[in-house]
Design a protein around this motif. Structure first.
Motif, PDB file in Angstrom:
ATOM      1  N   PHE A 163       0.860  -1.198   0.000  1.00 44.37           N
ATOM      2  CA  PHE A 163       0.000   0.000   0.000  1.00 44.37           C
ATOM      3  C   PHE A 163       0.892   1.243   0.000  1.00 44.37           C
ATOM      4  O   PHE A 163       1.009   1.929   1.033  1.00 44.37           O
ATOM      5  N   PRO A 164       1.525   1.573  -1.108  1.00 44.61           N
ATOM      6  CA  PRO A 164       2.488   2.675  -1.120  1.00 44.61           C
ATOM      7  C   PRO A 164       1.883   4.040  -0.804  1.00 44.61           C
ATOM      8  O   PRO A 164       2.539   4.864  -0.166  1.00 44.61           O
ATOM      9  N   LEU A 165       0.657   4.282  -1.249  1.00 40.94           N
ATOM     10  CA  LEU A 165       0.039   5.587  -0.994  1.00 40.94           C
ATOM     11  C   LEU A 165      -0.409   5.719   0.453  1.00 40.94           C
ATOM     12  O   LEU A 165      -0.170   6.739   1.112  1.00 40.94           O
ATOM     13  N   ARG A 166      -1.067   4.702   0.980  1.00 40.08           N
ATOM     14  CA  ARG A 166      -1.521   4.749   2.365  1.00 40.08           C
ATOM     15  C   ARG A 166      -0.360   4.714   3.348  1.00 40.08           C
ATOM     16  O   ARG A 166      -0.427   5.310   4.429  1.00 40.08           O
ATOM     17  N   ALA A 167       0.694   4.020   2.975  1.00 43.93           N
ATOM     18  CA  ALA A 167       1.833   3.892   3.887  1.00 43.93           C
ATOM     19  C   ALA A 167       2.474   5.244   4.189  1.00 43.93           C
ATOM     20  O   ALA A 167       3.051   5.437   5.260  1.00 43.93           O
ATOM     21  N   HIS A 168       2.375   6.182   3.243  1.00 46.49           N
ATOM     22  CA  HIS A 168       2.964   7.497   3.468  1.00 46.49           C
ATOM     23  C   HIS A 168       2.320   8.182   4.656  1.00 46.49           C
ATOM     24  O   HIS A 168       2.994   8.886   5.429  1.00 46.49           O
TER      25      HIS A 168
END
Length: 351
Positions: free
Chosen positions: A135-140
């Protein structure tokens, strides 16, 4: 070390030098040489990791939360070097105990706390990598560089301090010098440890190691999938991320798996006299745990491009100053020296 069992600690006197000490001078010299390598690698390597990360931002291509964990792990390794590696090295050299009383107890509690914290930090870092890849976007937002990172790291250190609290509450002066490892250690001789230590073995040993193995497997699968997609799209597919994950997991398992095996099998192994399992295997497992203390420097030097460039620049800078000192004083201010110095300047953005 961290997860010795109460029954066996009470059954054998590991402070007996004649029975458990290393009588062969060549073996002690070999172990001492290895610990010198660990000592130098940790001192130099972890210091460079902290300086490069905090001052020069050499890990800026990594997710900020991962960088925070890397810094905390480097701090743990430096403390372990001072509290565990240095006293053990000195004890091997003099063939006896070098820390006594409060210093011995303080070193035991310090390295027990940092060892547990290091295990938890590594497990958290491998888990975070899975979420970042999945989850690259949520992980930010989940792993923000500010409050969330500080809170998670504080919680991990608090968890490690809870283990320290159990040692202090049960018996704060149950400290021995273990000639199997030539280090001060906690004795685990109180009857309370017969049920408390197996619980601790699961919470601070089995669970973190299991998490690292599972998270690493998931990260490797996700990285391989991303690489296949990149290749199909005729893009560039780098092995750097996959190599970093697999190398870190391999070193971690090599460091702690033998010790975990010892803790699990110690319940079932019954011996009237200390045999190879309780002496030689345990000693080997103990020294294997020190691999993790020095390994991060070498892993990052090979797999993290920014840190590699930072090291190359520093080496060139040292070589330049050594070369400059060999020149006559009149030549040190020449235009050629100035040109050489200018050629070695690398902007921080290049890291």
């Amino acid at each position: 070390m961290i997860m010795q069992q109460a029954a066996t600690s009470a059954q054998f006197n590991y402070s007996d030098k004649v029975t458990f000490g290393i009588q062969d001078h060549a073996v002690r010299s070999l172990l001492s040489s290895y610990l010198v390598l660990v000592l130098v690698s940790s001192w130099l390597g972890d210091t460079l990791i902290l300086v490069g990360s905090l001052k020069y931002r050499v890990f800026k291509r990594l997710q900020s939360f991962i960088v925070t964990l890397v810094e905390h792990i480097a701090i743990c390794d430096l403390v372990l070097t001072v509290s565990l590696v240095m006293p053990t090295l000195a004890s091997l050299i003099v063939d006896g105990q070098v820390l006594f009383g409060y210093l011995c107890a303080f070193s035991v509690y310090l390295y027990h706390t940092c060892m547990v914290a290091s295990l938890l930090l590594v497990a958290t870092m491998t888990t975070a990598k899975v979420f970042i890849l999945k989850f690259p976007l949520r992980a930010h937002s989940w792993f923000s560089p500010g409050r969330n990172a500080r809170m998670i790291c504080a919680a991990l250190w608090g968890y490690a301090c809870c283990y320290l609290a159990t040692l202090l509450i049960v018996d704060p002066w149950d400290i021995i010098f273990d000639y199997r490892t030539y280090s001060c250690d906690y004795g685990f001789r109180a009857t309370t440890w017969s049920w408390l230590q197996p619980l601790n073995s699961v919470l601070i040993g089995l669970i973190p190691v299991t998490v690292v193995v599972i998270a690493t497997s998931l990260s490797a699968q996700l990285l391989l999938q991303a690489r296949r997609v990149s290749l199909r799209a005729q893009g560039r597919a780098r092995w750097q991320g996959l190599v970093t994950v697999l190398t870190s997991a391999l070193v971690f398992c090599l460091s702690f798996l033998p010790y975990s095996v010892y803790c699990v099998l110690e319940f079932s192994v019954t011996e009237s006299e200390p045999g190879p399992f309780r002496v030689h295997f345990y000693r080997t497992a103990f020294f294997f745990t020190t691999i993790n203390i020095m390994a991060n420097f070498y892993i990052y030097s090979v797999t993290v491009r920014g840190f590699k460039r930072f090291l190359v620049y520093r080496l060139k800078l040292v070589g330049y100053y050594l070369h400059l000192n060999d020149k006559p004083i009149s030549a040190r201010t020449s235009t050629s020296c100035a040109s050489e110095a200018y050629g070695l300047v690398i902007r921080e953005s290049q890291f």
